[in-house]
Write an enzyme that holds these catalytic residues in place. Structure first.
Site, short mmCIF file in Angstrom:
data_model
loop_
_atom_site.label_atom_id
_atom_site.label_comp_id
_atom_site.label_asym_id
_atom_site.label_seq_id
_atom_site.Cartn_x
_atom_site.Cartn_y
_atom_site.Cartn_z
N GLU A 80 1.82 3.29 3.13
CA GLU A 80 2.46 2.49 4.17
C GLU A 80 3.94 2.31 3.87
O GLU A 80 4.57 1.32 4.20
CB GLU A 80 1.74 1.14 4.30
CG GLU A 80 0.28 1.31 4.73
CD GLU A 80 -0.52 0.02 4.72
OE1 GLU A 80 0.07 -1.06 4.51
OE2 GLU A 80 -1.75 0.08 4.92
N GLU B 12 0.69 -5.80 10.94
CA GLU B 12 0.26 -4.40 10.96
C GLU B 12 1.17 -3.61 11.90
O GLU B 12 0.97 -3.58 13.12
CB GLU B 12 -1.21 -4.29 11.39
CG GLU B 12 -2.18 -5.00 10.46
CD GLU B 12 -2.39 -4.26 9.15
OE1 GLU B 12 -1.85 -3.14 8.99
OE2 GLU B 12 -3.09 -4.80 8.27
N HIS C 274 2.48 -4.35 6.67
CA HIS C 274 1.51 -3.27 6.48
C HIS C 274 1.53 -2.39 7.73
O HIS C 274 2.26 -2.65 8.69
CB HIS C 274 0.11 -3.84 6.26
CG HIS C 274 -0.08 -4.49 4.93
ND1 HIS C 274 -0.72 -3.87 3.87
CD2 HIS C 274 0.28 -5.71 4.47
CE1 HIS C 274 -0.74 -4.68 2.83
NE2 HIS C 274 -0.14 -5.81 3.17
N TYR D 269 -10.63 -10.32 2.36
CA TYR D 269 -10.30 -11.32 1.35
C TYR D 269 -9.42 -10.69 0.27
O TYR D 269 -9.21 -9.48 0.25
CB TYR D 269 -11.57 -11.89 0.73
CG TYR D 269 -12.52 -12.49 1.74
CD1 TYR D 269 -12.41 -13.82 2.12
CD2 TYR D 269 -13.50 -11.72 2.35
CE1 TYR D 269 -13.26 -14.37 3.07
CE2 TYR D 269 -14.35 -12.25 3.30
CZ TYR D 269 -14.23 -13.59 3.66
OH TYR D 269 -15.07 -14.11 4.60
N HIS E 20 0.84 -1.20 0.00
CA HIS E 20 0.00 0.00 0.00
C HIS E 20 0.88 1.25 0.00
O HIS E 20 1.85 1.34 0.76
CB HIS E 20 -0.93 0.01 1.21
CG HIS E 20 -2.05 -0.97 1.10
ND1 HIS E 20 -2.54 -1.65 2.20
CD2 HIS E 20 -2.79 -1.37 0.04
CE1 HIS E 20 -3.54 -2.43 1.80
NE2 HIS E 20 -3.69 -2.28 0.50
#
Length: 396
Positions: free
Chosen positions: A165, A366, A307, A347, A162
């Site tokens: 990130e 995370e 992430h 998903y 991402h």
């Protein structure tokens, strides 16, 4: 550091002379027959560079050896044209120096240009690691994999799926640098010797899956059309792209994998957007397709996707994860303090697809906590928390 082979030199002698594990020397010179070193040929010495010393009155090789705390023969190897004669004032002597500090950028906005610069420095200083391009982004930026180690167990870590990130790329690169430093300096990390991990596991790292998106967040829109106009439109003409997660075409790469993709398609944005749009079909984007192909080709034994944020990690998918994943998750939780979460209502992610396709352990970590993009003030805390996860992924 490059040296010239002398008659009678061996890899074993270089290992002793420079205080390096023999295997790292061999892996840094794969094109060289270890049983027959040709005098006059070149070899690479990992974890070393050289600096130039301008000779002053009274300098000798012996005095320079004491001053710089290097072996006398190490000086001779780097100065073969001079070591049979007296040093003359003003002459330049090459002095070997062991790398004892990081060379990658720490705590900076980590865009694609920084990544390219740091990759070049790492690969030059540590030639036993190998770099390859496994694909390109929409804007033709190379997607790079670094590989390090000799073991049958294949561990993969990727970062910056991402765009906002991007701090995850810096975290991964610092770990890589610390791992390489520990290997060449024969020093442990958290009491763990790194050489056995190098021998038992092969580490694959993709530091930046979405380089176009990262550059958009950190630098603003590209000059290339139609993407410049597209991202401005999708961002509603707002000049700040800090909330952008997608690639340059407005597709969320971590909603692109064929793992119950149709569920995400039905409930996420129907058109390109700064975040969450899963695309028109799975693996429509070159970045997602490339990382999936790499995973199939390399046949990893476990994968970790970095992430942000939440100080937790996800390790299950539709009850398809193997039994060993639970033990690894317990160790990750122990060494990091992050909360282990088995299932989430999500998903089409990379971890989901890996578990589904290979029935092997996959994890989404995370990092940190707060609002993305996380501030660089959290960098050291995040690294301290997650260092144990990196190590455990290799020793478990």
């Amino acid at each position: 550091m490059k040296i010239t082979v002398r008659k009678g030199d061996t890899f074993s002698y270089y290992s002793q002379l420079f205080g390096l594990p023999l295997q790292l020397l061999l892996d840094s010179n794969l094109q060289t027959d270890p049983e027959y070193l040709l005098p006059g040929s070149s070899l690479l010495i990992p974890g070393y560079f050289h600096h130039e010393h301008t000779v002053k009155k009274g300098d000798t090789f012996h005095s320079l050896s004491r001053r710089y705390n290097v072996s006398l023969d190490g000086l001779f190897i780097l100065n073969q044209e001079n070591n049979a004669q007296l040093l003359k004032e003003g002459m330049v002597v090459n002095v070997p120096e062991r790398a004892v500090h990081r060379v990658v950028s720490v705590g900076v906005p980590y865009d694609y240009s920084v990544l390219k610069y740091d990759l070049q420095r790492l690969c030059s200083l540590y030639p036993f690691i190998h770099s390859d391009c496994f694909g390109q982004s929409v804007l033709k930026k190379d997607l790079v994999q670094l590989k390090c180690g000799r073991g049958r167990k294949k561990v993969h870590v990727n970062a910056s799926f991402h765009a906002n990130e991007w701090i995850t790329t810096g975290i991964l690169m610092v770990f890589l640098n610390d791992y390489l430093l520990a290997l060449t300096n024969n020093t442990p990390i958290r009491g763990i010797n790194m050489l056995p991990l190098y021998e038992s596991a092969t580490l694959s790292a993709v530091p930046m899956v979405d380089p176009d998106g990262v550059d958009l967040v950190l630098q603003g829109p590209p000059d290339i059309e139609p993407y410049r106009s597209l991202v401005k439109t999708l961002n509603k003409q707002h000049p700040n792209f800090k909330d952008w997660k997608a690639n340059i075409r407005g597709v969320d790469l971590n909603n692109q994998l064929p793992a119950r993709w149709e569920i995400e398609k039905a409930r996420k944005p129907a058109e390109p957007a700064p975040r969450d749009y899963p695309g028109d079909y799975p693996l429509s984007e070159p970045e997602a397709k490339a990382i999936a192909n790499l995973t199939v080709d390399e046949n990893f034994d476990r994968v970790i996707a970095l992430h942000t944020q939440g100080k937790e990690f996800y390790w299950g998918f539709e009850k398809e994860e193997p039994d060993e994943a639970e033990k690894i998750a317990e160790e990750f939780e122990r060494v990091s303090g992050y909360k282990a979460v088995r299932y989430v209502d999500s998903y089409a992610g990379y971890k989901d697809w890996f578990i589904q396709e290979f029935r092997k352990p996959g994890f989404t970590i995370e990092l940190g906590i707060g609002v993305n993009p996380l501030p660089l003030s959290q960098f050291q805390e995040i690294y301290k928390d997650t260092l144990g996860i990196f190590l455990a992924s290799l020793y478990m």
